[in-house]
Motif scaffolding. Structure first.
Motif, PDB file in Angstrom:
ATOM      1  N   THR A   7      19.019  44.254  15.103  1.00 31.33           N
ATOM      2  CA  THR A   7      19.245  44.365  13.663  1.00 31.33           C
ATOM      3  C   THR A   7      19.777  43.028  13.168  1.00 31.33           C
ATOM      4  N   VAL A   8      19.604  42.814  11.878  1.00 33.06           N
ATOM      5  CA  VAL A   8      20.147  41.641  11.210  1.00 33.06           C
ATOM      6  C   VAL A   8      21.276  42.144  10.333  1.00 33.06           C
ATOM      7  N   ALA A   9      22.437  41.527  10.468  1.00 32.13           N
ATOM      8  CA  ALA A   9      23.599  41.940   9.679  1.00 32.13           C
ATOM      9  C   ALA A   9      24.114  40.758   8.866  1.00 32.13           C
ATOM     10  N   SER A  10      24.595  41.054   7.674  1.00 32.18           N
ATOM     11  CA  SER A  10      25.254  40.069   6.825  1.00 32.18           C
ATOM     12  C   SER A  10      26.667  40.540   6.590  1.00 32.18           C
ATOM     13  N   PHE A  11      27.604  39.590   6.588  1.00 37.16           N
ATOM     14  CA  PHE A  11      28.990  39.970   6.381  1.00 37.16           C
ATOM     15  C   PHE A  11      29.794  38.843   5.764  1.00 37.16           C
ATOM     16  N   ASN A  12      30.792  39.251   4.981  1.00 37.27           N
ATOM     17  CA  ASN A  12      31.797  38.324   4.477  1.00 37.27           C
ATOM     18  C   ASN A  12      32.941  38.321   5.478  1.00 37.27           C
ATOM     19  N   TYR A  13      33.604  37.177   5.601  1.00 35.96           N
ATOM     20  CA  TYR A  13      34.674  37.078   6.587  1.00 35.96           C
ATOM     21  C   TYR A  13      35.732  36.087   6.149  1.00 35.96           C
ATOM     22  N   THR A  14      36.913  36.294   6.687  1.00 36.62           N
ATOM     23  CA  THR A  14      37.983  35.298   6.639  1.00 36.62           C
ATOM     24  C   THR A  14      38.526  35.202   8.051  1.00 36.62           C
ATOM     25  N   ILE A 136      31.065  44.243   5.921  1.00 36.52           N
ATOM     26  CA  ILE A 136      29.618  44.280   6.150  1.00 36.52           C
ATOM     27  C   ILE A 136      28.910  44.461   4.807  1.00 36.52           C
ATOM     28  N   THR A 137      27.953  43.559   4.506  1.00 37.20           N
ATOM     29  CA  THR A 137      27.264  43.606   3.213  1.00 37.20           C
ATOM     30  C   THR A 137      25.804  44.039   3.314  1.00 37.20           C
ATOM     31  N   GLU A 138      25.187  43.882   4.503  1.00 39.74           N
ATOM     32  CA  GLU A 138      23.785  44.277   4.654  1.00 39.74           C
ATOM     33  C   GLU A 138      23.483  44.474   6.133  1.00 39.74           C
ATOM     34  N   VAL A 139      22.637  45.464   6.418  1.00 42.34           N
ATOM     35  CA  VAL A 139      22.112  45.684   7.773  1.00 42.34           C
ATOM     36  C   VAL A 139      20.648  46.064   7.607  1.00 42.34           C
ATOM     37  N   ARG A 140      19.783  45.402   8.381  1.00 44.93           N
ATOM     38  CA  ARG A 140      18.354  45.716   8.340  1.00 44.93           C
ATOM     39  C   ARG A 140      17.749  45.513   9.726  1.00 44.93           C
ATOM     40  N   GLU A 141      16.569  46.059   9.920  1.00 45.53           N
ATOM     41  CA  GLU A 141      15.836  45.839  11.161  1.00 45.53           C
ATOM     42  C   GLU A 141      15.415  44.375  11.219  1.00 45.53           C
ATOM     43  N   ALA A 142      15.492  43.780  12.390  1.00 47.99           N
ATOM     44  CA  ALA A 142      15.003  42.414  12.577  1.00 47.99           C
ATOM     45  C   ALA A 142      13.486  42.441  12.678  1.00 47.99           C
ATOM     46  N   VAL A 144       9.865  41.114  14.227  1.00 48.06           N
ATOM     47  CA  VAL A 144       9.432  40.754  15.578  1.00 48.06           C
ATOM     48  C   VAL A 144       9.649  39.254  15.792  1.00 48.06           C
ATOM     49  N   GLU A 145       9.309  38.456  14.788  1.00 49.13           N
ATOM     50  CA  GLU A 145       9.472  37.001  14.888  1.00 49.13           C
ATOM     51  C   GLU A 145      10.942  36.621  15.085  1.00 49.13           C
ATOM     52  N   GLU A 146      11.843  37.273  14.361  1.00 47.39           N
ATOM     53  CA  GLU A 146      13.277  36.988  14.513  1.00 47.39           C
ATOM     54  C   GLU A 146      13.752  37.325  15.920  1.00 47.39           C
ATOM     55  N   VAL A 147      13.328  38.463  16.442  1.00 50.50           N
ATOM     56  CA  VAL A 147      13.728  38.865  17.795  1.00 50.50           C
ATOM     57  C   VAL A 147      13.185  37.863  18.812  1.00 50.50           C
ATOM     58  N   LEU A 148      11.922  37.486  18.678  1.00 48.60           N
ATOM     59  CA  LEU A 148      11.310  36.538  19.613  1.00 48.60           C
ATOM     60  C   LEU A 148      11.981  35.168  19.562  1.00 48.60           C
ATOM     61  N   HIS A 149      12.360  34.733  18.362  1.00 49.38           N
ATOM     62  CA  HIS A 149      12.991  33.417  18.201  1.00 49.38           C
ATOM     63  C   HIS A 149      14.491  33.443  18.458  1.00 49.38           C
ATOM     64  N   GLY A 150      15.104  34.636  18.415  1.00 47.72           N
ATOM     65  CA  GLY A 150      16.527  34.763  18.722  1.00 47.72           C
ATOM     66  C   GLY A 150      17.458  34.421  17.572  1.00 47.72           C
ATOM     67  N   HIS A 151      16.909  34.358  16.340  1.00 50.06           N
ATOM     68  CA  HIS A 151      17.751  34.087  15.173  1.00 50.06           C
ATOM     69  C   HIS A 151      17.074  34.630  13.908  1.00 50.06           C
ATOM     70  N   VAL A 152      17.854  34.681  12.836  1.00 47.69           N
ATOM     71  CA  VAL A 152      17.376  35.201  11.548  1.00 47.69           C
ATOM     72  C   VAL A 152      16.514  34.159  10.859  1.00 47.69           C
ATOM     73  N   HIS A 153      15.464  34.633  10.197  1.00 41.04           N
ATOM     74  CA  HIS A 153      14.614  33.777   9.381  1.00 41.04           C
ATOM     75  C   HIS A 153      14.804  34.128   7.922  1.00 41.04           C
ATOM     76  N   GLY A 154      14.461  33.206   7.041  1.00 40.55           N
ATOM     77  CA  GLY A 154      14.488  33.479   5.610  1.00 40.55           C
ATOM     78  C   GLY A 154      15.874  33.343   5.021  1.00 40.55           C
ATOM     79  N   ALA A 155      16.066  33.988   3.859  1.00 41.23           N
ATOM     80  CA  ALA A 155      17.320  33.870   3.107  1.00 41.23           C
ATOM     81  C   ALA A 155      18.509  34.178   3.992  1.00 41.23           C
ATOM     82  N   GLY A 156      19.479  33.269   4.010  1.00 37.21           N
ATOM     83  CA  GLY A 156      20.705  33.453   4.784  1.00 37.21           C
ATOM     84  C   GLY A 156      20.552  33.126   6.254  1.00 37.21           C
ATOM     85  N   GLY A 157      19.360  32.780   6.670  1.00 40.84           N
ATOM     86  CA  GLY A 157      19.114  32.473   8.083  1.00 40.84           C
ATOM     87  C   GLY A 157      18.398  31.165   8.262  1.00 40.84           C
ATOM     88  N   HIS A 158      17.669  31.038   9.355  1.00 38.05           N
ATOM     89  CA  HIS A 158      16.986  29.805   9.726  1.00 38.05           C
ATOM     90  C   HIS A 158      15.626  29.720   9.024  1.00 38.05           C
TER      91      HIS A 158
END
Length: 160
Positions: A7-14, A136-142, A144-158
């Motif tokens: 899964t791809v997760a987005s979060f705010n943090y301090t 936690i602000t967003e959770v979605r399925e990754a 196939v390309e993201e899983v294969l590359h090992g990182h998030v693509h597109g907005a907020g990612g690589h």
């Protein structure tokens, strides 16, 4: 949807240290987005994220062993000033790339004493307990390309 492998997760943090001083924060920026299970965030934080969902707010303390590691005295060395050819004004806090037996690494000058320069190859947060406040602000399925590359693509990612 809960945070889990692939899964791809987005979060705010301090992030704060033991004294409560803020070391880093997403405040005023986009949330941090990562591929869960991809090793893109420190192990202790990733473990704490498992099973969380959008809207969850929590605090987590990450030990050095599950953060940036324990401080390794073997990564602190005293080198001659002339190892920094071409740099006339050396100062504590300056960062350099150095070649080591294990390949290139980042080092920081921690002390200058005449012709002797102390450099530290530890991560700046090595040995520190990391205190995170998370939302936690967003959770979605990754994809196939993201899983294969090992990182998030597109907005907020690589972006390739």
């Amino acid at each position: 949807m809960q945070i889990a492998e692939r899964t791809v997760a987005s979060f705010n943090y301090t992030l704060t240290n033991d004294a409560g001083e803020v070391l880093d924060s997403s405040s005023g920026r986009e949330p941090l987005t990562y591929l869960h299970g991809g090793g893109n965030i420190v192990t202790g934080l990733e473990k704490a994220m498992t099973g969380k969902k959008v809207g969850d707010k929590f605090n987590v303390d990450v030990t050095p062993e599950e953060g940036y590691g324990v401080h390794n005295p073997g990564l602190v060395q005293v080198v001659p000033r002339d190892a920094f050819r071409g740099v006339n004004d050396l100062q504590a806090g300056m960062q350099f790339r150095a070649e080591s037996d294990n390949g290139p690494m980042s080092v920081v000058i921690t002390k200058i004493d005449g012709d002797k320069v102390t450099v530290d190859g530890n991560h700046p947060l090595a040995g520190a307990t990391l205190h995170f406040a998370i939302e936690i602000t967003e959770v979605r399925e990754a994809s196939v390309e993201e899983v294969l590359h090992g990182h998030v693509h597109g907005a907020g990612g690589h972006h390739h």
